[in-house]
Design a protein around this motif. Structure first.
Motif, PDB file in Angstrom:
ATOM      1  N   ILE A 132       0.804  -1.222   0.000  1.00 12.75           N
ATOM      2  CA  ILE A 132       0.000   0.000   0.000  1.00 12.75           C
ATOM      3  C   ILE A 132       0.842   1.279   0.000  1.00 12.75           C
ATOM      4  CG2 ILE A 132      -1.869  -1.199   1.184  1.00 12.75           C
ATOM      5  CD1 ILE A 132      -1.045   0.170   3.757  1.00 12.75           C
ATOM      6  N   ALA A 133       2.150   1.156   0.223  1.00 15.13           N
ATOM      7  CA  ALA A 133       3.001   2.341   0.335  1.00 15.13           C
ATOM      8  C   ALA A 133       2.972   3.245  -0.901  1.00 15.13           C
ATOM      9  CB  ALA A 133       4.439   1.928   0.652  1.00 15.13           C
ATOM     10  N   PRO A 134       2.863   2.725  -2.148  1.00 10.12           N
ATOM     11  CA  PRO A 134       2.855   3.623  -3.312  1.00 10.12           C
ATOM     12  C   PRO A 134       1.731   4.652  -3.310  1.00 10.12           C
ATOM     13  CG  PRO A 134       3.294   1.371  -4.007  1.00 10.12           C
ATOM     14  CD  PRO A 134       2.922   1.303  -2.559  1.00 10.12           C
ATOM     15  N   VAL A 135       0.703   4.454  -2.489  1.00  8.83           N
ATOM     16  CA  VAL A 135      -0.388   5.439  -2.405  1.00  8.83           C
ATOM     17  C   VAL A 135       0.138   6.777  -1.890  1.00  8.83           C
ATOM     18  CG1 VAL A 135      -2.540   5.998  -1.197  1.00  8.83           C
ATOM     19  CG2 VAL A 135      -2.177   3.695  -2.114  1.00  8.83           C
TER      20      VAL A 135
ATOM     21  N   ALA B 121      -7.025   3.226   2.469  1.00  9.14           N
ATOM     22  CA  ALA B 121      -8.184   2.387   2.788  1.00  9.14           C
ATOM     23  C   ALA B 121      -8.618   1.589   1.563  1.00  9.14           C
ATOM     24  CB  ALA B 121      -9.330   3.256   3.303  1.00  9.14           C
ATOM     25  N   GLN B 122      -8.599   2.214   0.395  1.00 10.90           N
ATOM     26  CA  GLN B 122      -8.978   1.512  -0.832  1.00 10.90           C
ATOM     27  C   GLN B 122      -7.966   0.421  -1.175  1.00 10.90           C
ATOM     28  OE1 GLN B 122      -9.279   4.685  -3.672  1.00 10.90           O
ATOM     29  NE2 GLN B 122     -11.286   5.399  -2.910  1.00 10.90           N
ATOM     30  N   ALA B 123      -6.661   0.718  -0.958  1.00  8.11           N
ATOM     31  CA  ALA B 123      -5.630  -0.289  -1.235  1.00  8.11           C
ATOM     32  C   ALA B 123      -5.773  -1.483  -0.303  1.00  8.11           C
ATOM     33  CB  ALA B 123      -4.254   0.348  -1.088  1.00  8.11           C
ATOM     34  N   ARG B 124      -6.082  -1.216   0.963  1.00  7.88           N
ATOM     35  CA  ARG B 124      -6.300  -2.329   1.889  1.00  7.88           C
ATOM     36  C   ARG B 124      -7.504  -3.166   1.459  1.00  7.88           C
ATOM     37  NH1 ARG B 124      -5.213   1.806   5.715  1.00  7.88           N
ATOM     38  NH2 ARG B 124      -3.252   1.484   6.869  1.00  7.88           N
ATOM     39  N   GLU B 125      -8.560  -2.501   1.019  1.00  8.57           N
ATOM     40  CA  GLU B 125      -9.765  -3.228   0.603  1.00  8.57           C
ATOM     41  C   GLU B 125      -9.487  -4.087  -0.630  1.00  8.57           C
ATOM     42  OE1 GLU B 125     -14.443  -2.291  -0.599  1.00  8.57           O
ATOM     43  OE2 GLU B 125     -13.090  -0.662  -0.015  1.00  8.57           O
TER      44      GLU B 125
END
Length: 437
Positions: free
Chosen positions: A332-335, A354-358
């Motif tokens: 998720i870090a690239p967000v 939150a979207q990357a985690r989902e």
């Protein structure tokens, strides 16, 4: 634990429990239920058979060390103690510190006894220079503060109040210096002769974590101060560094006398240096490796104890979430980048995280378990996130002693926001510079 010998021999179902095998990132499949084949470590290409055997053996021993640490500390009642490994490191460090003292004393004696300028003075000055080169070193506060944003209780009262509450919950002293960095990380250290306590928190990590996970992060790092881990590292540092320093100093040149165009007595001296010095270098590097193996085992135990302390302050649930989230950080870090509009970085990054985690929710358990393989090493200073998660689940469940209310969370965000915007600007600048290359 049995494991498959080759990738092609790996079945579809686990031969132990008949569960379907899983995989991530093209890794060798393993059983998520019983961890069959999770200790399979293909050796990197290009190594000879000896190095391949050593690589696989070291990784499997690291894997076993992680499971053993969970069994040792799962009761939740373990406390930091002076263990045999630490005692050996401290004793070796004390002996090694005698070397620069002896060189200094010898140099001063030669100069005092010389009676005038001559060979004795030159030799004495060389001994003093060698003593200075081998002197024990401590981290300087100036170096630790490099590339960080210093904070103060006057400008960030809510954060410092939370740090004080968390420090009291884990029985740790307040840090003398608190700062923010642009890393996905957090750490504590002792700096300078006076031993200033330093706490550095990564801005991306604070943005990514929930308020209660932030308490778990603070409790973990402050727990190191309460357990005197930075001081212990300082006491054992000579044992972990000086053997390598001595080996580098004694390492002979690889070229022979003909290549270096020397002859006569110099060629004889060079040949003797290459034989004796080379052998001594190998012995010193072996000692360096052994000392660091002892040190890293101690460090992994200290990290596990800090996790248990964090569970007591932030609650087991939040600490489990923090550790599980760490396994997701590479995904998720690239967000967190510089493409966000000015003034909206904190909200946009959190929305994107939150979207990357989902999107990766289905992968999350596999990534966490896979870390037990990818981070299994005797040279690692931290247990794998998967093992840290296993330990917290096996230990007695604890309720949170420090709770962040919604109002406190808003004030924390307000104090963090200027530094989030500063990081956004720095990331945008880096991106522009990269595009111009």
């Amino acid at each position: 634990m049995p494991s498959a010998k080759t990738d092609t021999a790996t079945p579809v179902l686990c031969p132990k429990c008949q569960s379907r095998l899983v995989s991530e990132n093209e890794a060798t499949p393993w059983c998520a239920r019983c961890e069959w084949n999770l200790d399979h470590f293909p050796a990197p290409q290009g190594l000879n058979w000896v190095l391949r055997w050593l690589y696989v053996r070291e990784r499997r021993l690291g894997f076993t060390s992680g499971t053993g640490l969970v069994r040792e500390l799962a009761t939740g009642r373990a406390r930091p103690t002076l263990r045999l490994g630490t005692a050996v490191l401290v004793a070796v460090s004390a002996v090694l510190l005698l070397l620069p003292l002896a060189l200094l004393a010898g140099g001063v004696w030669l100069i005092a006894a010389s009676g005038g300028f001559g060979t004795q003075i030159i030799l004495g000055l060389l001994l003093i220079a060698a003593a200075y080169w081998l002197r024990p070193r401590v981290d300087r506060l100036k170096d630790l503060k490099h590339d960080t944003y210093p904070l103060s209780a006057e400008r960030q009262p809510e954060l410092f109040a939370l740090i004080a509450r968390t420090a009291a919950a884990v029985g740790a002293p307040m840090p003398d210096h608190v700062a923010l960095s642009d890393e996905w990380n957090a750490w504590v250290a002792r700096a300078g002769v006076r031993g200033h306590r330093v706490l550095v928190l990564g801005i991306p990590a604070l943005v990514a974590l929930s308020p209660q996970q932030t308490v778990a992060l603070l409790a973990h790092e402050l727990g190191h101060l309460g357990n005197a881990d930075p001081r212990r590292r300082l006491l054992t540092r000579p044992a972990c560094t000086m053997f390598a320093v001595l080996a580098r100093a004694l390492r002979p040149p690889r070229k022979d006398a003909w290549e270096l165009r020397v002859g006569g007595i110099l060629a004889v001296v060079l040949a003797a240096w290459q034989v004796l010095g080379g052998a001594l270098c190998r012995v010193l590097y072996s000692a360096h490796i052994g000392m660091n193996l002892l040190a890293e085992r101690t460090h992994r135990r200290a990290e596990a104890l800090a996790d248990l302390g964090a569970a007591g302050a932030a609650g087991t649930a939040a600490t489990l979430e923090l550790v599980a989230d760490m396994a997701m950080w590479p995904v998720i870090a690239p967000v967190v980048d510089g493409r966000t509009a000015p003034g909206a970085a904190q909200a946009r990054w959190r929305e994107g995280l939150a979207q990357a985690r989902e999107r990766n929710a289905e992968r999350a358990p596999r990534l966490l378990q896979l870390s037990n393989r990818t981070d299994a090493s005797l040279f690692s200073s931290h247990p794998a996130p998967g093992r840290r998660h296993d330990l917290l689940k096996a230990a007695p469940f604890q309720q949170a002693a420090v709770v962040v209310t919604p109002e406190q969370a808003l004030r924390l965000d307000a104090e963090l926001n200027p530094y989030v915007e500063a990081l956004r600007g720095e990331l945008a600048k880096r991106q522009r510079d990269f595009e111009l290359l």
